[in-house]
Design an enzyme around this catalytic site. Structure first.
Site, PDB file in Angstrom:
ATOM      1  N   CYS A 185       0.719  23.157 -18.886  1.00 47.95           N
ATOM      2  CA  CYS A 185       1.731  23.855 -18.100  1.00 47.95           C
ATOM      3  C   CYS A 185       2.262  25.087 -18.841  1.00 47.95           C
ATOM      4  O   CYS A 185       1.513  26.013 -19.114  1.00 47.95           O
ATOM      5  CB  CYS A 185       2.837  22.860 -17.753  1.00 47.95           C
ATOM      6  SG  CYS A 185       3.888  23.380 -16.412  1.00 47.95           S
ATOM      7  N   ARG A 217       6.151  28.836  -5.763  1.00 43.03           N
ATOM      8  CA  ARG A 217       5.542  28.114  -6.872  1.00 43.03           C
ATOM      9  C   ARG A 217       4.394  27.272  -6.333  1.00 43.03           C
ATOM     10  O   ARG A 217       4.389  26.876  -5.168  1.00 43.03           O
ATOM     11  CB  ARG A 217       6.579  27.194  -7.534  1.00 43.03           C
ATOM     12  CG  ARG A 217       7.681  27.924  -8.253  1.00 43.03           C
ATOM     13  CD  ARG A 217       8.696  26.942  -8.833  1.00 43.03           C
ATOM     14  NE  ARG A 217       8.162  26.182  -9.961  1.00 43.03           N
ATOM     15  CZ  ARG A 217       8.162  26.607 -11.222  1.00 43.03           C
ATOM     16  NH1 ARG A 217       8.667  27.790 -11.524  1.00 43.03           N
ATOM     17  NH2 ARG A 217       7.664  25.863 -12.172  1.00 43.03           N
ATOM     18  N   HIS A 271       0.340  18.749 -15.310  1.00 43.34           N
ATOM     19  CA  HIS A 271       1.430  18.758 -16.278  1.00 43.34           C
ATOM     20  C   HIS A 271       1.921  17.360 -16.670  1.00 43.34           C
ATOM     21  O   HIS A 271       1.521  16.354 -16.103  1.00 43.34           O
ATOM     22  CB  HIS A 271       2.586  19.631 -15.783  1.00 43.34           C
ATOM     23  CG  HIS A 271       3.406  19.024 -14.679  1.00 43.34           C
ATOM     24  ND1 HIS A 271       4.188  19.795 -13.863  1.00 43.34           N
ATOM     25  CD2 HIS A 271       3.589  17.747 -14.254  1.00 43.34           C
ATOM     26  CE1 HIS A 271       4.812  19.011 -13.005  1.00 43.34           C
ATOM     27  NE2 HIS A 271       4.475  17.770 -13.219  1.00 43.34           N
TER      28      HIS A 271
END
Lengths: 244, 465
Positions: free
Chosen positions: A94, A128, A194
């Protein structure tokens, strides 16, 4: 035998429960009678490239990532480059993945990167990239599936000299456009899957343990198989969540 | 404004009637709680309905927000007001986005308002309701896929507080630096009308800082805070060694706390109006924080301290926040878990219970939108606290296998962990295997499913009743 792990900026880069990866590695070593040592290197701390065989960096909030970027290029870049060149494994997740490249354009600011992989990251307008993701990764033993969760504002573009970690099966990946996810060079892996991605993909955890022990002890170890019923079920569950 | 409202009055009344009818129909059909649908319809018909209806609350409006504890805190304030004979318009079913607020305004009548509001919706709802009091409890990492980063949320809240400063009173948690800093203006002067609450009993400090530690940097200068002690997550006593910013002295403080496991706690609380003894029937230090917020708000709302203590002593748990329901001869205690900080407090409370005898558990991990799609957070919660003291656990929910895996790596023996994904089958299995008592730990939507299941069996009320 001992697995020696160094977490980079564990106080700052831990936003998506990154410690799950460390716990996962630790237990899998303990159950096989392999020693496990883990330490952290924070802002300003020097890194000895020979002292650890697996380096980990997780995700962080924008503010932390800014500070870490500035600190990392001054206090750790050379040591990390030397370690990777010498065969150490590095897993960057990430926000940590974004810092592997040349730079990260974050709003008006250009954060410096480690330059360990030929890639650049840009925070572009638009939503996002958030959701469950599954990719087909190629780490030298044929394609295998990695399942996880991504949540990033930055879009990452690989340079001509970089190889992706894998191909997106479901999800968005590096930039939501080119169908690639992550980066892979020698024993360095960067990915947008992530937080605790190792618990969802035990095979990758064992792959990293193998690489790290090989660097320390010369020969590639044969890891003792474990009862992975829970691990396999969790992998299936994460895959199913991504629709694969 | 008033003129416009009069002219538009007939039209608004028609829209209100239509929206109410939809709520009644929705409940009659038995398909849902009707706690949000009428509000959704109303806001579609009249986007400024919250402002219009809110303006009728002529004795003031209180807004409560926090990552953890807003339903309980608002429920506590409601209990205090009810004991005073005051019946605020209140979104008591916990539906805390605009449509939940609109539904409450549509379906209830009163002179004052009491609303718990989702963290992300606080700025917008505040703008429309113009509250006389805002109560802010805490900010923890939670559903990062939905809320984004806490620092960004804190920035939005700071804008809201600045905009309302001088017109709104505030009850703020002194022990959460992200919240406490909101009580100071740009020049670091204390704002008008701010009351702080906090814990002053050092014996309650955690032995070490937890993994999910969320406020690391000074809101003023960006340097790391130094913590003398922490009580819950990053709530504690802190200061910035660089710029000197520090925890404000709380006006309302718990000076002596005795936790009694699931039975609740006994606290001595210092207030500007004198000291009170509070016997709280809800467990854990996190509920002491909720009570401190409620005491501070209730003082601001004009209730005498000893009357506040009496009302809170009679308090029943808010929906799903510690309830006990009998299932097949087994007492099932329900404790909502939804993020690392909240889950850690539940685990600490259960640890106290488990010191008496090993416990039976049912843990339901869902990944629907209201839970957060990302289940990574279970790796930040300290399930290690219960390693070795759990007799048996049944894991349920849409991500049950990942919950089971987390427990395995927390050191729980795998022969005591079972996976049964369906809510009903898993609960029955857990209850059948439990000794006397079962602790049920659902995430939010799993709680809704559980509640519906128990209501269907006549064991609990539907939550909108």
């Amino acid at each position: 035998m001992e697995l020696r792990v160094l977490s980079l900026y564990p106080e700052q880069m831990n936003i998506y429960a990154d410690r799950g990866n460390i716990v996962f590695l630790q237990r899998r070593c303990e159950w096989r009678g392999i020693g496990f040592s883990h330490s952290g290197a924070g802002p300003g701390d020097p890194v000895d490239p020979a002292a650890h065989d697996l380096f980990y960096i997780g995700g962080g909030q924008d503010r932390d990532q800014r500070m870490v970027a500035a600190d990392m290029v001054t206090s750790k870049r050379e040591a990390l480059a030397a370690a990777v060149d010498d065969g150490a494994a590095l897993l960057a997740v990430c926000g940590g993945y974004q810092l592997l490249g040349h730079s990260y354009q974050l709003d008006d600011e250009k954060l410096p990167g480690l330059g360990l992989a030929d890639l650049e990251t840009v925070r572009e307008p638009g939503p996002r990239l958030i959701g469950n993701i599954a990719i087909e990764a190629e780490l030298g033993s044929g394609p295998r599936l990695l399942a996880g969760f991504e949540n990033h504002g930055g879009r990452t573009y690989l340079g001509s000299g970089a190889r992706p970690l894998g191909r997106v099966v479901e999800g968005r990946g590096n930039n939501g456009r080119d169908g690639y996810e992550g980066v892979h060079r020698d024993n360095l892996i960067g990915t947008y899957l992530h937080g605790p991605l190792l618990p969802k993909n035990a095979w990758l955890a064992d792959h990293l343990i193998t690489l790290a022990l090989e660097r320390r002890y010369g020969a590639r170890p044969q890891l003792e198989p474990l009862d992975d019923a829970f691990e396999n079920a969790a992998h299936e569950s994460a895959r199913a969540a991504a629709g694969v | 404004m008033a003129g416009r409202r009069r002219r538009g009055g007939a039209l608004l009344r028609a829209k209100l009637a239509a929206s109410r009818a939809i709520g009644a129909a929705s409940r009659a059909s038995g398909r849902g709680g009707g706690t949000t649908l009428p509000g959704r319809v109303l806001l579609r018909l009249a986007p400024d309905a919250i402002a219009q209806l809110g303006a009728g609350l002529d004795r003031g409006t209180t807004i409560v927000s926090a990552t953890n504890g807003k339903t309980t805190t608002a429920g506590m304030i409601a209990a205090v007001l009810a004991a005073e004979g005051r019946q605020p318009v209140h979104n008591r079913a916990g539906s805390n986005m605009t449509w939940g607020v609109a539904t409450a305004l549509l379906e209830q009548h009163g002179h004052e308002g009491l609303f718990e509001v989702d963290e992300a919706w606080l700025p917008r709802v505040t703008e429309q309701l113009e509250p006389s009091l805002i109560v802010l409890g805490n900010l923890f990492r939670d559903q990062l896929d939905r809320y984004g980063e806490m620092e960004a949320l804190a920035d939005d809240w700071a804008k809201t507080v600045t905009a309302r400063s001088g017109r709104t009173a505030f009850a703020l948690n002194a022990d959460d630096p992200l919240i406490a800093d909101l009580g100071r203006d740009a020049d670091e002067h204390p704002r008008e009308g701010v009351l702080y609450f906090g814990i002053d009993d050092d014996s309650q400090a955690l032995p070490e800082l937890q993994h999910a530690f969320d406020a690391k940097h000074c809101r003023r200068c960006g340097h790391p805070y130094a913590y003398e002690r922490a009580f819950v997550g990053h709530l504690g006593h802190y200061s910035c060694p660089h710029c000197g910013a520090e925890r404000p002295r709380p006006d309302v403080a718990a000076t002596k706390i005795e936790l009694r496991g699931m039975d609740g706690s006994l606290s001595t609380i210092r207030t500007p109006a004198g000291e009170i003894e509070l016997a709280l029937p809800l467990p854990g230090l996190y509920n002491v924080y909720n009570a401190l917020a409620a005491v501070t708000a209730s003082l601001r709302l004009g209730v005498a301290p000893e009357r506040i203590a009496a009302a809170l002593g009679q308090m029943r748990a808010a929906f799903g926040r510690v309830e006990t329901i009998e299932v097949g001869g087994v007492a099932v205690s329900i404790l909502l878990i939804k993020n690392p900080a909240g889950a850690n407090e539940v685990l600490r409370t259960l640890r106290l219970e488990a010191e008496k005898e090993p416990i039976d558990l049912w843990v339901a991990l869902n990944d629907r939108i209201a839970d957060g799609r990302d289940v990574s957070w279970v790796w930040d919660a300290d399930f290690e606290l219960l390693a070795g003291v759990v007799r048996r656990v049944v894991c349920a929910g849409t991500r049950a296998p990942e919950m089971a895996l987390r427990l395995k790596y927390a050191g729980w023996p795998t022969d005591r962990i079972e996976v049964v994904p369906g809510i009903e089958a898993s609960l029955d299995r857990a209850a059948a295997g439990a000794e006397r008592r079962l602790f049920a730990l659902p995430t939010y939507t799993a709680l809704l499913e559980l509640r519906k299941l128990l209501a269907g069996r006549g064991l609990a009320k539907e939550f909108w009743q």
